[in-house]
Design a protein around this motif. Structure first.
Motif, PDB file in Angstrom:
ATOM      1  N   GLY A 136      52.290  45.783  29.297  1.00  0.00           N
ATOM      2  CA  GLY A 136      52.853  44.564  28.722  1.00  0.00           C
ATOM      3  C   GLY A 136      51.764  43.515  28.593  1.00  0.00           C
ATOM      4  O   GLY A 136      50.618  43.730  29.014  1.00  0.00           O
ATOM      5  N   ILE A 137      52.130  42.379  28.009  1.00  0.00           N
ATOM      6  CA  ILE A 137      51.128  41.330  27.780  1.00  0.00           C
ATOM      7  C   ILE A 137      50.589  40.809  29.109  1.00  0.00           C
ATOM      8  O   ILE A 137      49.413  40.498  29.240  1.00  0.00           O
ATOM      9  CB  ILE A 137      51.718  40.186  26.936  1.00  0.00           C
ATOM     10  N   GLN A 138      51.454  40.741  30.113  1.00  0.00           N
ATOM     11  CA  GLN A 138      50.992  40.238  31.405  1.00  0.00           C
ATOM     12  C   GLN A 138      49.854  41.096  31.944  1.00  0.00           C
ATOM     13  O   GLN A 138      48.844  40.581  32.416  1.00  0.00           O
ATOM     14  CB  GLN A 138      52.158  40.213  32.402  1.00  0.00           C
ATOM     15  N   GLN A 139      49.990  42.410  31.866  1.00  0.00           N
ATOM     16  CA  GLN A 139      48.908  43.267  32.352  1.00  0.00           C
ATOM     17  C   GLN A 139      47.661  43.137  31.477  1.00  0.00           C
ATOM     18  O   GLN A 139      46.539  43.138  31.978  1.00  0.00           O
ATOM     19  CB  GLN A 139      49.339  44.734  32.434  1.00  0.00           C
ATOM     20  N   ALA A 140      47.861  43.020  30.159  1.00  0.00           N
ATOM     21  CA  ALA A 140      46.722  42.826  29.267  1.00  0.00           C
ATOM     22  C   ALA A 140      45.934  41.578  29.680  1.00  0.00           C
ATOM     23  O   ALA A 140      44.703  41.580  29.746  1.00  0.00           O
ATOM     24  CB  ALA A 140      47.198  42.685  27.822  1.00  0.00           C
ATOM     25  N   LEU A 141      46.671  40.534  29.990  1.00  0.00           N
ATOM     26  CA  LEU A 141      46.038  39.274  30.364  1.00  0.00           C
ATOM     27  C   LEU A 141      45.381  39.378  31.743  1.00  0.00           C
ATOM     28  O   LEU A 141      44.284  38.858  31.966  1.00  0.00           O
ATOM     29  CB  LEU A 141      47.092  38.161  30.348  1.00  0.00           C
ATOM     30  N   GLU A 142      46.051  40.056  32.639  1.00  0.00           N
ATOM     31  CA  GLU A 142      45.505  40.265  33.986  1.00  0.00           C
ATOM     32  C   GLU A 142      44.158  40.993  33.910  1.00  0.00           C
ATOM     33  O   GLU A 142      43.181  40.593  34.536  1.00  0.00           O
ATOM     34  CB  GLU A 142      46.515  41.084  34.804  1.00  0.00           C
ATOM     35  N   ILE A 143      44.106  42.057  33.140  1.00  0.00           N
ATOM     36  CA  ILE A 143      42.865  42.818  33.028  1.00  0.00           C
ATOM     37  C   ILE A 143      41.783  41.951  32.383  1.00  0.00           C
ATOM     38  O   ILE A 143      40.654  41.873  32.866  1.00  0.00           O
ATOM     39  CB  ILE A 143      43.077  44.118  32.213  1.00  0.00           C
ATOM     40  N   THR A 144      42.155  41.283  31.309  1.00  0.00           N
ATOM     41  CA  THR A 144      41.204  40.404  30.617  1.00  0.00           C
ATOM     42  C   THR A 144      40.638  39.361  31.574  1.00  0.00           C
ATOM     43  O   THR A 144      39.419  39.154  31.645  1.00  0.00           O
ATOM     44  CB  THR A 144      41.921  39.679  29.457  1.00  0.00           C
ATOM     45  N   ALA A 145      41.524  38.720  32.292  1.00  0.00           N
ATOM     46  CA  ALA A 145      41.091  37.644  33.178  1.00  0.00           C
ATOM     47  C   ALA A 145      40.165  38.182  34.260  1.00  0.00           C
ATOM     48  O   ALA A 145      39.149  37.572  34.585  1.00  0.00           O
ATOM     49  CB  ALA A 145      42.303  36.966  33.796  1.00  0.00           C
ATOM     50  N   ARG A 146      40.494  39.343  34.785  1.00  0.00           N
ATOM     51  CA  ARG A 146      39.662  39.867  35.866  1.00  0.00           C
ATOM     52  C   ARG A 146      38.307  40.303  35.352  1.00  0.00           C
ATOM     53  O   ARG A 146      37.323  40.257  36.089  1.00  0.00           O
ATOM     54  CB  ARG A 146      40.392  40.978  36.602  1.00  0.00           C
ATOM     55  N   LEU A 147      38.240  40.727  34.099  1.00  0.00           N
ATOM     56  CA  LEU A 147      36.945  41.123  33.545  1.00  0.00           C
ATOM     57  C   LEU A 147      36.074  39.915  33.214  1.00  0.00           C
ATOM     58  O   LEU A 147      34.860  40.036  33.139  1.00  0.00           O
ATOM     59  CB  LEU A 147      37.132  41.957  32.277  1.00  0.00           C
ATOM     60  N   LEU A 148      36.701  38.763  32.998  1.00  0.00           N
ATOM     61  CA  LEU A 148      35.923  37.631  32.481  1.00  0.00           C
ATOM     62  C   LEU A 148      35.851  36.438  33.416  1.00  0.00           C
ATOM     63  O   LEU A 148      34.966  35.605  33.277  1.00  0.00           O
ATOM     64  CB  LEU A 148      36.519  37.176  31.140  1.00  0.00           C
ATOM     65  N   ILE A 149      36.769  36.329  34.338  1.00  0.00           N
ATOM     66  CA  ILE A 149      36.899  35.086  35.104  1.00  0.00           C
ATOM     67  C   ILE A 149      36.460  35.246  36.551  1.00  0.00           C
ATOM     68  O   ILE A 149      37.047  36.026  37.301  1.00  0.00           O
ATOM     69  CB  ILE A 149      38.360  34.600  35.065  1.00  0.00           C
ATOM     70  N   ASP A 150      35.432  34.514  36.930  1.00  0.00           N
ATOM     71  CA  ASP A 150      35.118  34.347  38.350  1.00  0.00           C
ATOM     72  C   ASP A 150      35.763  33.039  38.802  1.00  0.00           C
ATOM     73  O   ASP A 150      36.070  32.178  37.971  1.00  0.00           O
ATOM     74  CB  ASP A 150      33.599  34.256  38.539  1.00  0.00           C
ATOM     75  N   PRO A 151      35.945  32.868  40.123  1.00  0.00           N
ATOM     76  CA  PRO A 151      36.506  31.591  40.572  1.00  0.00           C
ATOM     77  C   PRO A 151      35.699  30.424  39.989  1.00  0.00           C
ATOM     78  O   PRO A 151      34.475  30.459  39.974  1.00  0.00           O
ATOM     79  CB  PRO A 151      36.361  31.670  42.097  1.00  0.00           C
ATOM     80  N   GLY A 152      36.400  29.452  39.462  1.00  0.00           N
ATOM     81  CA  GLY A 152      35.745  28.277  38.905  1.00  0.00           C
ATOM     82  C   GLY A 152      35.426  28.365  37.416  1.00  0.00           C
ATOM     83  O   GLY A 152      35.049  27.368  36.808  1.00  0.00           O
TER      84      GLY A 152
END
Lengths: 504, 504
Positions: free
Chosen positions: B201-217
């Motif tokens: 679902g979109i939530q998982q798509a976003l979760e994966i995206t965020a984890r690949l691109l976002i460090d704290p801050g």
């Protein structure tokens, strides 16, 4: 091999100011065809329909289409509408256009998170069918697919609103109840339905656990050796991995304490260690639980491969001995039923139920509900218990075939220790043989073996191979043993030949 | 209501040294019953079978069982074996035993990761059935469940080994091809099969995206307002959230640049913003893409709710305009088909395909393959296209019913703006009315509305309510409007009554 009509609305980009209407329609359809968004042989909506949809005169569309007919992009079939042609003009003129990503863009890597940088690549998929000695795969050819289909069909025909709507992130309640019963009876797990969370498998159970407990640098005990997926997952999270050695009684708890008394989490598979296969002794289990109670550490009990036990008494779960709400228990239906099902379970400590639910919800909500309902029926109608018993018998026979033919054909070259459970076993190579060399040569002859060394975190082990016996039938097992014998003998010879050179 | 035999092997704990055999069996069975691991009415294995399994004399088990019969834990049924009694003796003596987690253990919270501490709790499940004006749910009562059942049954009966085994973490290849075709034709997405990843679902798509691109801050632009699940997910990852305001043309890109030119990622829903519903203009889309190309930022395009457009031309995806491989495009089948399906798609930039696959693999491997195969058939056989068209007509009618009755019944108290797409709309309350107060009063009368303020990150909006019209039929919509009118009138009155007091 013309494709039928796509059935979807075809979207076109907004007209850029200054483009005339015919040109705009022409360009949009042509580029959709060339980029493959409109497939060859696909039927287009009628000009009347397109005119209505985009609010432009039908004549404009007819004119644009006339150009596209003339240039060979479209063809009209009498009484059947307009189709994308199967042979396209550009193919005679240019090389085929590939996806639009320019090589320039490919070179430029975006700023990835530290997690992404630490992430291990996904392994290549495995071939079809399973060769000897594929590990960690069940006997798919004997799975009762038509029974599953019957249950699915009945469930789906009667699908209620409730089954189609979202549910509790912990999963479909009747399945959670069935799992609670199963785990209580068959695995000695002590829990309520509230603690059971349906997950996509042990990997997801571990992923959620790790993210709830591990900050970068947090120490985690891992069995050494252990499955690479486990180590890779903790590495990606930047956990401080503490390899803890194993002996015949399982995890060496005292050694773990010496190495790092303050670990946050312990990962282990006490019922049937992967890849070595030993069962953790009661004394060690109690020692681990005492340590966890004293330090506040949590224990992740991977119950993988516990369902098949061929000798000795079934060993109840570590979780059933825990008095301090410290064990996270996880298992999977993928290996007992079929891997593509992606359903497993996690039993959360009561004090962490809400956190597990919150994490699952934010990651991917919950597992597909209809699959859960089908599995629930499969369990409560007794098919699951029967399937396990049938498979246990089958696997016990396959193990016997493997042991016997290895003993007969390979003699002292490969020794299979007493194997009490599971669908994999280790085979120890005679001193001087290299497991890596054997595995490489075996792969060329469609014999799948994994060197035990690939699972090692730190402590060197004797040279050994992981041999799966569940997924392949007797004939293929015998073929595998025969070929493996030749391979090992050749490896032995080339080693002997190589010796004088390497001793120089 | 006796349960049938469990069908599972019953496991017992190892005998502690010094316990006699009869006592051991007695204690094990009794505690399994009291803890609910052996359920009331469940049939036990025969004494012969138990003796064999645990390698003890049958006489020992018979003696232990005799005690258990005598004390009322077990009962024998002639010719049918031994059962756990439906009424248990302990119930007359003690209060019912609950799960073993002691209150002491509950009080002690283990050291959680920072992620776990930031995690928002999972929301409570929604009631059954859907009341007016439930948002973000399709018309489940008209989903063609029997057609789905037919396809499923056909697929399952013919289930090949391949369908039961693990696949590429990106998903079942034929489904990825079908999705590529659909997105190319219907959404103007330009991609190859290689870029398409089937997700939960979109939530998982976003979760994966965020984890690949976002460090704290790391700074992330979010539309303000936006869906709370999105903001909660980024908060849990400790992203630096930059709220970017919206106007009638969608995300204010220039304002975003002023606030933080160096954002790593932008999240937006350009086709149909949630909850406000506007469509992003072409000029804004081009501005966003130019900014992303210049800065190296990536764009997450949430295509949620784009399938239903009632007026105006279908708007192709932002992804189709992207020349720099910067857009991650995601959509879901859950809202078009049914939420419990848990299947959606993500179109990865070519340079990130491998990272997306690696992340999915380590998180939970892949989505259930049989579900993917059923969905694939549903799409390629044309049912999906037909379903969308049918639903579009239904939802357009429901929207009309809602608009008309709101106009007639609520007049100027609630204004529904032009709504071009989707299954939700916003309704603006007359000045002075409080959306929170209305929503609270509405909930008591089974009217589901969400104050727009609950989606706001920073910028205050006029008082408005989110109204869903897809999930509920005309009669319930009319009931909802009638009740909402009374509720709003009452809220208005109590406000007027309250004014003199608050002005003091």
């Amino acid at each position: 091999m013309a494709k039928t009509t796509s059935g979807f609305d075809f979207v076109i980009h907004k007209r850029r100011p200054g483009t005339d209407l015919v040109r705009w329609i022409y360009d949009e359809v042509r580029s959709a065809i060339l980029e493959g968004r409109l497939k060859r042989g696909m039927r287009l909506p009628s000009t009347r329909e397109l005119a209505r949809r985009y609010g432009i005169a039908r004549g404009t569309i007819v004119t644009a289409f006339r150009h596209l007919y003339a240039e060979g992009y479209l063809e009209a079939k009498v009484g059947a509408g307009t189709y994308v042609r199967t042979f396209l003009p550009e193919e005679f003129l240019h090389a085929k256009r590939t996806a639009r990503a320019s090589t320039e863009a490919r070179k430029f890597t975006p700023a990835l998170s530290k997690y992404a940088q630490r992430l291990a690549p996904a392994p290549a998929g495995r071939g079809q069918p399973a060769h000897a000695f594929r590990a960690a795969e069940p006997a798919l050819d004997v799975f009762p697919a038509s029974l599953w289909a019957q249950i699915a069909s009945r469930r789906l025909r009667a699908a209620t609103r409730k089954l189609l709507a979202d549910v509790d992130p912990r999963g479909y309640r009747p399945l959670r109840e069935a799992v609670t019963n199963y785990l209580g009876t068959a695995r000695g797990v002590r829990c309520t339905n509230e603690q059971v969370i349906i997950v996509a498998g042990i990997q997801q159970a571990l992923e959620i656990t790790a993210r709830l407990l591990i900050d970068p640098g947090a120490p985690v005990w891992l069995e050494d050796p252990c499955f690479f997926g486990v180590a890779a997952m903790f590495k990606a999270l930047a956990a401080k991995i503490i390899p803890v050695p194993l002996d015949k009684n399982g995890l060496d708890v005292a050694e773990g304490q010496r190495r790092c008394d303050r670990a946050r989490l312990v990962y282990l598979a006490p019922a049937h260690q992967f890849p070595l296969g030993m069962t953790m002794s009661l004394e060690r289990r109690l020692a681990l639980l005492n340590w966890a109670r004293r330090t506040g550490a949590l224990i992740f009990e991977d119950d993988y491969d516990s369902e098949y036990r061929y000798s000795g008494r079934p060993i109840p779960a570590l979780q059933g001995l825990d008095q301090s709400d410290s064990v996270i228990f996880a298992g999977s239906f993928s290996k007992v039923l079929f891997p593509s099902l992606r359903l497993g379970y996690l039993v959360a400590p009561t004090r962490l139920i809400d956190k597990f639910a919150a994490a699952r919800y934010t990651m991917d909500r919950h597992s597909a509900v209809i699959d859960q309902a089908i599995l629930c029926d499969f369990i409560t109608e007794g098919h699951f218990g029967r399937h396990i018993r049938r498979m246990r018998e089958l696997y016990a026979n396959r193990l016997e075939v493997l042991r016997e033919s290895v003993r007969r054909t390979l003699g002292e070259l490969l020794t299979i220790p007493e194997t009490e459970a599971g669908v994999n076993t280790v085979g120890w190579l005679r001193k001087g043989l290299s497991a890596e060399a054997v595995a490489r040569a075996a792969a060329e002859r469609n014999v799948e073996v994994i060197p035990i060394g690939q699972f090692v975190l730190q402590k060197r082990r004797p040279e050994g191979l992981l041999l799966g016996f569940g997924a392949v039938d007797d004939r293929e097992l015998l073929r595998g043993v025969k070929d493996l014998a030749e391979i090992i003998e050749n490896c032995g010879k080339s080693r002997h030949r190589a010796l004088p050179m390497s001793s120089r």
